[in-house]
Design a protein around this motif. Sequence first.
Motif, PDB file in Angstrom:
ATOM      1  N   HIS A 105      45.517  37.010  31.455  1.00  0.00           N
ATOM      2  CA  HIS A 105      44.697  36.841  30.244  1.00  0.00           C
ATOM      3  C   HIS A 105      43.711  37.960  29.971  1.00  0.00           C
ATOM      4  CE1 HIS A 105      46.059  32.691  31.133  1.00  0.00           C
ATOM      5  NE2 HIS A 105      46.255  32.718  29.845  1.00  0.00           N
ATOM      6  N   HIS A 106      43.576  38.906  30.901  1.00  0.00           N
ATOM      7  CA  HIS A 106      42.572  39.961  30.705  1.00  0.00           C
ATOM      8  C   HIS A 106      43.137  41.324  31.102  1.00  0.00           C
ATOM      9  CE1 HIS A 106      39.561  36.894  29.910  1.00  0.00           C
ATOM     10  NE2 HIS A 106      40.132  36.202  30.873  1.00  0.00           N
ATOM     11  N   ASP A 107      42.384  42.385  30.747  1.00  0.00           N
ATOM     12  CA  ASP A 107      42.809  43.742  31.132  1.00  0.00           C
ATOM     13  C   ASP A 107      42.246  44.043  32.517  1.00  0.00           C
ATOM     14  OD1 ASP A 107      44.068  44.068  28.704  1.00  0.00           O
ATOM     15  OD2 ASP A 107      42.217  44.710  27.727  1.00  0.00           O
ATOM     16  N   VAL A 108      43.102  43.893  33.501  1.00  0.00           N
ATOM     17  CA  VAL A 108      42.615  43.947  34.878  1.00  0.00           C
ATOM     18  C   VAL A 108      43.048  45.228  35.590  1.00  0.00           C
ATOM     19  CG1 VAL A 108      42.810  42.863  37.160  1.00  0.00           C
ATOM     20  CG2 VAL A 108      42.541  41.436  35.126  1.00  0.00           C
ATOM     21  N   THR A 109      42.080  45.847  36.251  1.00  0.00           N
ATOM     22  CA  THR A 109      42.392  46.887  37.230  1.00  0.00           C
ATOM     23  C   THR A 109      42.075  46.267  38.583  1.00  0.00           C
ATOM     24  OG1 THR A 109      41.732  48.632  35.707  1.00  0.00           O
ATOM     25  CG2 THR A 109      41.831  49.208  38.052  1.00  0.00           C
ATOM     26  N   TRP A 110      43.057  46.228  39.462  1.00  0.00           N
ATOM     27  CA  TRP A 110      42.843  45.565  40.759  1.00  0.00           C
ATOM     28  C   TRP A 110      42.783  46.630  41.845  1.00  0.00           C
ATOM     29  CZ3 TRP A 110      44.868  40.031  41.364  1.00  0.00           C
ATOM     30  CH2 TRP A 110      44.406  39.465  42.566  1.00  0.00           C
ATOM     31  N   ILE A 111      41.690  46.659  42.589  1.00  0.00           N
ATOM     32  CA  ILE A 111      41.539  47.631  43.679  1.00  0.00           C
ATOM     33  C   ILE A 111      41.700  46.883  45.005  1.00  0.00           C
ATOM     34  CG2 ILE A 111      40.006  49.327  44.758  1.00  0.00           C
ATOM     35  CD1 ILE A 111      38.560  49.594  42.069  1.00  0.00           C
TER      36      ILE A 111
ATOM     37  N   ALA B 261      38.995  32.399  27.117  1.00  0.00           N
ATOM     38  CA  ALA B 261      37.978  33.219  26.470  1.00  0.00           C
ATOM     39  C   ALA B 261      38.589  34.558  26.015  1.00  0.00           C
ATOM     40  CB  ALA B 261      36.872  33.477  27.487  1.00  0.00           C
ATOM     41  N   ASP B 262      37.774  35.360  25.297  1.00  0.00           N
ATOM     42  CA  ASP B 262      38.253  36.671  24.813  1.00  0.00           C
ATOM     43  C   ASP B 262      38.760  37.532  25.966  1.00  0.00           C
ATOM     44  OD1 ASP B 262      37.320  35.788  22.488  1.00  0.00           O
ATOM     45  OD2 ASP B 262      35.472  36.979  22.505  1.00  0.00           O
ATOM     46  N   ARG B 263      39.645  38.455  25.596  1.00  0.00           N
ATOM     47  CA  ARG B 263      40.144  39.407  26.598  1.00  0.00           C
ATOM     48  C   ARG B 263      39.007  40.302  27.068  1.00  0.00           C
ATOM     49  NH1 ARG B 263      45.490  39.585  27.480  1.00  0.00           N
ATOM     50  NH2 ARG B 263      45.852  41.437  28.738  1.00  0.00           N
ATOM     51  N   ARG B 264      38.933  40.514  28.355  1.00  0.00           N
ATOM     52  CA  ARG B 264      37.874  41.366  28.896  1.00  0.00           C
ATOM     53  C   ARG B 264      38.461  42.432  29.797  1.00  0.00           C
ATOM     54  NH1 ARG B 264      32.743  38.026  30.037  1.00  0.00           N
ATOM     55  NH2 ARG B 264      33.180  36.053  29.041  1.00  0.00           N
ATOM     56  N   ARG B 265      37.677  43.468  30.004  1.00  0.00           N
ATOM     57  CA  ARG B 265      38.051  44.470  30.994  1.00  0.00           C
ATOM     58  C   ARG B 265      37.420  44.081  32.321  1.00  0.00           C
ATOM     59  NH1 ARG B 265      40.062  49.570  29.838  1.00  0.00           N
ATOM     60  NH2 ARG B 265      40.286  49.964  27.615  1.00  0.00           N
ATOM     61  N   LEU B 266      38.239  43.914  33.325  1.00  0.00           N
ATOM     62  CA  LEU B 266      37.739  43.488  34.627  1.00  0.00           C
ATOM     63  C   LEU B 266      38.268  44.401  35.724  1.00  0.00           C
ATOM     64  CD1 LEU B 266      38.513  39.676  34.212  1.00  0.00           C
ATOM     65  CD2 LEU B 266      36.270  40.739  34.012  1.00  0.00           C
ATOM     66  N   ILE B 267      37.418  44.653  36.696  1.00  0.00           N
ATOM     67  CA  ILE B 267      37.864  45.374  37.886  1.00  0.00           C
ATOM     68  C   ILE B 267      37.766  44.382  39.038  1.00  0.00           C
ATOM     69  CG2 ILE B 267      37.393  47.295  39.454  1.00  0.00           C
ATOM     70  CD1 ILE B 267      36.049  48.742  37.053  1.00  0.00           C
TER      71      ILE B 267
ATOM     72  N   GLU C   3      32.316  49.593  30.544  1.00  0.00           N
ATOM     73  CA  GLU C   3      31.999  48.229  30.086  1.00  0.00           C
ATOM     74  C   GLU C   3      32.669  47.156  30.950  1.00  0.00           C
ATOM     75  OE1 GLU C   3      34.219  50.178  29.080  1.00  0.00           O
ATOM     76  OE2 GLU C   3      35.849  49.245  27.969  1.00  0.00           O
ATOM     77  N   ALA C   4      33.507  47.572  31.884  1.00  0.00           N
ATOM     78  CA  ALA C   4      34.223  46.579  32.713  1.00  0.00           C
ATOM     79  C   ALA C   4      33.261  45.874  33.667  1.00  0.00           C
ATOM     80  CB  ALA C   4      35.325  47.273  33.506  1.00  0.00           C
ATOM     81  N   ALA C   5      33.516  44.570  33.889  1.00  0.00           N
ATOM     82  CA  ALA C   5      32.755  43.837  34.906  1.00  0.00           C
ATOM     83  C   ALA C   5      33.529  43.934  36.221  1.00  0.00           C
ATOM     84  CB  ALA C   5      32.607  42.384  34.492  1.00  0.00           C
ATOM     85  N   VAL C   6      32.783  44.015  37.322  1.00  0.00           N
ATOM     86  CA  VAL C   6      33.426  44.169  38.634  1.00  0.00           C
ATOM     87  C   VAL C   6      33.338  42.845  39.392  1.00  0.00           C
ATOM     88  CG1 VAL C   6      33.473  45.503  40.773  1.00  0.00           C
ATOM     89  CG2 VAL C   6      32.659  46.578  38.653  1.00  0.00           C
TER      90      VAL C   6
END
Length: 489
Positions: free
Chosen positions: A44-50, A2-8, A152-155
């Motif tokens: 595949h996505h723009d990920v910030t990992w906490i 799927a499209d690139r998304r911003r994810l946390i 707009e990022a999904a967590v």
Amino acid sequence: MADRRRLIVVSNRGPVTYTRVEDGRVARRGGGGLVTALRSLVEHHDVTWIASAMSDEDRVVAAESGERAVEERSRDGSPFRLRLVAHEETAYDWFYNVVANPMLWFLQHYLWQLAYTPSVDIALRNAWAEGYARVNEGFAEAVVEELEEQPEAAVFFHDYHLYLAPRMVRERAPDALLAHFVHIPWPQTDYWHVLPDSIRRAIHEGVLANDVIGFHTHQWRLNFMRAASDVAGAEANFVDGVVDHGDRRSLVTVHPISVDPGEFDELAASEPVLAAERELVERRPEQLVLRVDRTDPSKNIVRGFRAFELYLEAHPERHRRVGMLAHLDPSRQDIPEYAEYLGAIQREARRVNDRFQQDGWLPIELVIQDNFTGSVAAYKQFDVLFVNAIFDGMNLVAKEAPIVNERDGVLILSENAGAHAELGEWALTVNPFDVAGQAQAIHEALTMANEERRRRLEAIRAHVREHDVTGWIEEQLADLDRSPARVGS
Ligand code: F6P
């Protein structure tokens, strides 16, 4: 994809952990199925990992960055941002070693012996408030800060370490899109009554603050929906798979986690695995029964050895020809229940070996170390793969090992492992408490006709290849788009 998304992505254990070496710092891949499964998300996505800072060097990295995200790269070179949260050390000890494991882990795998344990005393209440809740606050704080930068990022919260954080985030970011995947079983509602009302309610209300809540099996999902009504007074709609609580609606879904078959194909052909395999082939018995587990009481290792003992007792003609190889990764050894269980494993293996060993033949070979290479080599060589977990969210060994096995090995699988819902029809099913039944299953597996063994193994492989980890991730991303928060309710 799927499209690139911003994810946390938020999980206790991070994708890498740092170690200090003489000439600097190295980043090592964090362990566990969850981290491996989420790797393709990073690709595949723009990920910030906490994640929690776990090692001393993780804490140094967190301090140097002012607890902000640092740039990291995954195995294939994809960039992602990693934010390590350095919790106060005593709070983290209470969080990890008192509440998450064992309290919640034991509860969710039905491991407490209720006539004797647990006791909910001042120490537990303190560990809950000053440890579990405080560490969840630390995670929530980090998520809220990240959301301020990328609203707009999904967590994506993961697992039983983080039941309180979603509600804490929701209070400060009411419109955020929040999802939570629970990787372990959700027990039946009565069993939650082991915990006092305030704690069990906080857990359920915390999880219900998410827009999407995911489980590996229909059974765990059903248990959650029932418990959400019972414990938190939520309204569960079993047909639509939604739960209403206060003014919010959560979508409750089922997506069994899986593996990356391509990764295992590559590993199986890699030089380190081939070397370990050559060494195993030299010493292996004619027929090999394999188990690969963390040394966790939920894995039912002691009963497994008893079952093998019963098999050997009933089949003296197979002595010196069949052996069990147990590759066990030592786990959570700062927790007394885990340290004691490791002792019980060693004692039981010794007892069975003392009873039957002869002419250099050792019935049970115990390998207690984190040895992934050795485990993959053994995956190729087993005749029987033995998975008898008491309860297990999924059990990825049951999916990984058949992919690379070269001996038409038979899977013996606990009816209480999440994997059973998918693979049960091609496995020999066992009840984890029925050691006589497990002994019988070992005999049946070892004497099964070749054609039948092959048919079953190929069916398992085809299923896992078709339902791989990429599919698991895509399904969850699709859930975000059909969540009540996105489509309205
Ligand atoms: O879901 C259970 C899980 O978090 C797995 O992802 C992982 O393999 C295991 O538990 C490891 O736990 P820990 O982080 O305590 O070593």
